[in-house]
Design a protein around this motif. Structure first.
Motif, mmCIF file in Angstrom:
data_model
loop_
_atom_site.group_PDB
_atom_site.id
_atom_site.type_symbol
_atom_site.label_atom_id
_atom_site.label_comp_id
_atom_site.label_asym_id
_atom_site.label_seq_id
_atom_site.Cartn_x
_atom_site.Cartn_y
_atom_site.Cartn_z
ATOM 1 N N PRO A 31 0.811 -1.223 0.000
ATOM 2 C CA PRO A 31 0.000 0.000 0.000
ATOM 3 C C PRO A 31 0.848 1.278 0.000
ATOM 4 O O PRO A 31 0.498 2.250 -0.665
ATOM 5 N N LEU A 32 1.966 1.266 0.711
ATOM 6 C CA LEU A 32 2.815 2.450 0.767
ATOM 7 C C LEU A 32 3.408 2.776 -0.603
ATOM 8 O O LEU A 32 3.341 3.927 -1.061
ATOM 9 N N ILE A 33 3.949 1.782 -1.268
ATOM 10 C CA ILE A 33 4.522 2.008 -2.603
ATOM 11 C C ILE A 33 3.430 2.431 -3.578
ATOM 12 O O ILE A 33 3.618 3.350 -4.374
ATOM 13 N N THR A 34 2.275 1.795 -3.517
ATOM 14 C CA THR A 34 1.170 2.155 -4.411
ATOM 15 C C THR A 34 0.718 3.592 -4.180
ATOM 16 O O THR A 34 0.509 4.347 -5.130
ATOM 17 N N CYS A 35 0.577 3.970 -2.926
ATOM 18 C CA CYS A 35 0.145 5.335 -2.626
ATOM 19 C C CYS A 35 1.205 6.356 -3.035
ATOM 20 O O CYS A 35 0.862 7.448 -3.497
ATOM 21 N N LEU A 36 2.466 6.027 -2.898
ATOM 22 C CA LEU A 36 3.521 6.924 -3.382
ATOM 23 C C LEU A 36 3.482 7.045 -4.903
ATOM 24 O O LEU A 36 3.830 8.085 -5.462
ATOM 25 N N GLU A 37 3.047 5.984 -5.542
ATOM 26 C CA GLU A 37 2.978 5.935 -6.996
ATOM 27 C C GLU A 37 1.811 6.748 -7.547
ATOM 28 O O GLU A 37 1.984 7.516 -8.490
ATOM 29 N N VAL A 38 0.615 6.577 -6.968
ATOM 30 C CA VAL A 38 -0.579 7.189 -7.557
ATOM 31 C C VAL A 38 -1.324 8.140 -6.631
ATOM 32 O O VAL A 38 -2.325 8.726 -7.033
ATOM 33 N N GLY A 39 -0.869 8.287 -5.412
ATOM 34 C CA GLY A 39 -1.504 9.241 -4.504
ATOM 35 C C GLY A 39 -2.116 8.577 -3.287
ATOM 36 O O GLY A 39 -2.572 7.441 -3.341
ATOM 37 N N PHE A 40 -2.106 9.323 -2.196
ATOM 38 C CA PHE A 40 -2.649 8.826 -0.929
ATOM 39 C C PHE A 40 -4.144 9.149 -0.857
ATOM 40 O O PHE A 40 -4.537 10.208 -0.400
ATOM 41 N N HIS A 41 -4.948 8.205 -1.361
ATOM 42 C CA HIS A 41 -6.398 8.342 -1.345
ATOM 43 C C HIS A 41 -6.994 7.032 -0.842
ATOM 44 O O HIS A 41 -6.405 5.960 -1.023
ATOM 45 N N LEU A 42 -8.157 7.111 -0.252
ATOM 46 C CA LEU A 42 -8.812 5.918 0.276
ATOM 47 C C LEU A 42 -9.107 4.910 -0.832
ATOM 48 O O LEU A 42 -8.926 3.708 -0.641
ATOM 49 N N TYR A 43 -9.504 5.373 -2.002
ATOM 50 C CA TYR A 43 -9.823 4.454 -3.093
ATOM 51 C C TYR A 43 -8.556 3.747 -3.610
ATOM 52 O O TYR A 43 -8.627 2.604 -4.048
ATOM 53 N N VAL A 44 -7.406 4.404 -3.521
ATOM 54 C CA VAL A 44 -6.142 3.771 -3.920
ATOM 55 C C VAL A 44 -5.807 2.652 -2.938
ATOM 56 O O VAL A 44 -5.453 1.542 -3.341
ATOM 57 N N TRP A 45 -5.942 2.951 -1.662
ATOM 58 C CA TRP A 45 -5.680 1.938 -0.632
ATOM 59 C C TRP A 45 -6.647 0.762 -0.796
ATOM 60 O O TRP A 45 -6.240 -0.397 -0.729
ATOM 61 N N ALA A 46 -7.920 1.050 -1.009
ATOM 62 C CA ALA A 46 -8.933 -0.009 -1.169
ATOM 63 C C ALA A 46 -8.629 -0.873 -2.387
ATOM 64 O O ALA A 46 -8.796 -2.099 -2.345
ATOM 65 N N ASP A 47 -8.178 -0.246 -3.465
ATOM 66 C CA ASP A 47 -7.828 -0.995 -4.671
ATOM 67 C C ASP A 47 -6.603 -1.875 -4.419
ATOM 68 O O ASP A 47 -6.527 -2.998 -4.920
ATOM 69 N N LYS A 50 -7.337 -5.168 -2.618
ATOM 70 C CA LYS A 50 -7.906 -6.217 -3.477
ATOM 71 C C LYS A 50 -6.841 -7.118 -4.099
ATOM 72 O O LYS A 50 -7.106 -8.293 -4.359
ATOM 73 N N VAL A 51 -5.652 -6.575 -4.357
ATOM 74 C CA VAL A 51 -4.610 -7.378 -5.006
ATOM 75 C C VAL A 51 -3.580 -7.939 -4.020
ATOM 76 O O VAL A 51 -2.685 -8.681 -4.417
ATOM 77 N N LEU A 52 -3.708 -7.590 -2.724
ATOM 78 C CA LEU A 52 -2.736 -8.063 -1.733
ATOM 79 C C LEU A 52 -2.587 -9.582 -1.685
ATOM 80 O O LEU A 52 -1.459 -10.073 -1.537
ATOM 81 N N PRO A 53 -3.660 -10.375 -1.809
ATOM 82 C CA PRO A 53 -3.456 -11.833 -1.793
ATOM 83 C C PRO A 53 -2.534 -12.323 -2.916
ATOM 84 O O PRO A 53 -1.727 -13.225 -2.711
ATOM 85 N N PHE A 54 -2.626 -11.708 -4.080
ATOM 86 C CA PHE A 54 -1.776 -12.103 -5.204
ATOM 87 C C PHE A 54 -0.328 -11.657 -4.976
ATOM 88 O O PHE A 54 0.608 -12.379 -5.309
ATOM 89 N N ILE A 106 7.180 -7.577 -10.956
ATOM 90 C CA ILE A 106 5.991 -8.413 -10.744
ATOM 91 C C ILE A 106 4.896 -7.656 -9.994
ATOM 92 O O ILE A 106 3.718 -7.769 -10.329
ATOM 93 N N GLY A 107 5.290 -6.876 -8.981
ATOM 94 C CA GLY A 107 4.309 -6.091 -8.227
ATOM 95 C C GLY A 107 3.573 -5.084 -9.096
ATOM 96 O O GLY A 107 2.369 -4.875 -8.929
ATOM 97 N N THR A 108 4.299 -4.491 -10.034
ATOM 98 C CA THR A 108 3.650 -3.557 -10.965
ATOM 99 C C THR A 108 2.644 -4.288 -11.831
ATOM 100 O O THR A 108 1.537 -3.796 -12.054
ATOM 101 N N TRP A 109 3.020 -5.437 -12.322
ATOM 102 C CA TRP A 109 2.097 -6.222 -13.151
ATOM 103 C C TRP A 109 0.855 -6.617 -12.364
ATOM 104 O O TRP A 109 -0.264 -6.522 -12.868
ATOM 105 N N ILE A 110 1.039 -7.055 -11.131
ATOM 106 C CA ILE A 110 -0.106 -7.460 -10.318
ATOM 107 C C ILE A 110 -0.963 -6.241 -9.986
ATOM 108 O O ILE A 110 -2.190 -6.286 -10.096
ATOM 109 N N GLY A 111 -0.329 -5.162 -9.587
ATOM 110 C CA GLY A 111 -1.061 -3.956 -9.197
ATOM 111 C C GLY A 111 -1.842 -3.326 -10.330
ATOM 112 O O GLY A 111 -2.963 -2.856 -10.135
#
Length: 166
Positions: A31-47, A50-54, A106-111
């Protein structure tokens, strides 16, 4: 003594150790890398959730496949008589180094839910940040917690109490 008390002694303890580290790491790092990538928003965290199990599954596979190469690499930097902390920090550094290389792609592909060449074209821009975040989380949060759990389990079982894992 610290190796015996703070690290897994058998396969079941290794599985628990790996589960603790991987669950903590994936739930903090992704979540930290994703939020740094696209912004710290609740919908980004929620998205991301969804992919954390993968991502977690890929982390488990990568830990198991990079364990021996990381140990080999570690052996080139530390001597068997070096301190427990020297072994742990160098092994963490080697493990995170190898895993962060693969997970940056791989994380980018999954995300993004899309296999593309983009992670390769931005690799040298993103990998150092991903490595630094991962090394920080592993060395200061995930692994110390997992080693504390191992220590408490071993203290309990060594004191004659019923072992937590046989």
């Amino acid at each position: 003594m610290e190796f015996f008390m703070k690290l897994p002694r058998n396969k079941k303890e290794f599985a628990l150790f790996l589960a603790i580290i991987s669950i903590l790491s994936v739930n903090i790092i992704a979540p930290l890398i994703t939020c740094l990538e696209v912004g710290f928003h609740l919908y980004v965290w929620a998205d991301t959730i969804k992919v954390l199990p993968f991502i977690w599954l890929s982390v488990i596979i990568l830990v198991l496949s990079t364990h021996k190469p990381a140990d080999w690499l570690t052996s080139h930097f530390v001597h068997k008589d070096d301190s427990f902390n020297a072994h742990i920090i160098i092994n963490t550094l080697c493990t995170v180094f190898l895993m962060s290389i693969f997970l940056t792609i791989i994380g980018t592909w999954i995300g993004t839910r899309h296999i593309s060449i983009e992670p390769f074209t931005t690799f040298f821009y993103k990998w150092p940040r991903n490595f630094a975040i991962s090394f920080f989380v592993e060395s200061l949060i995930a692994q110390p917690i997992a080693r504390l759990v191992m220590l408490k389990m071993h203290q309990q079982s060594d004191n004659g109490a019923e072992p937590a894992l046989d």
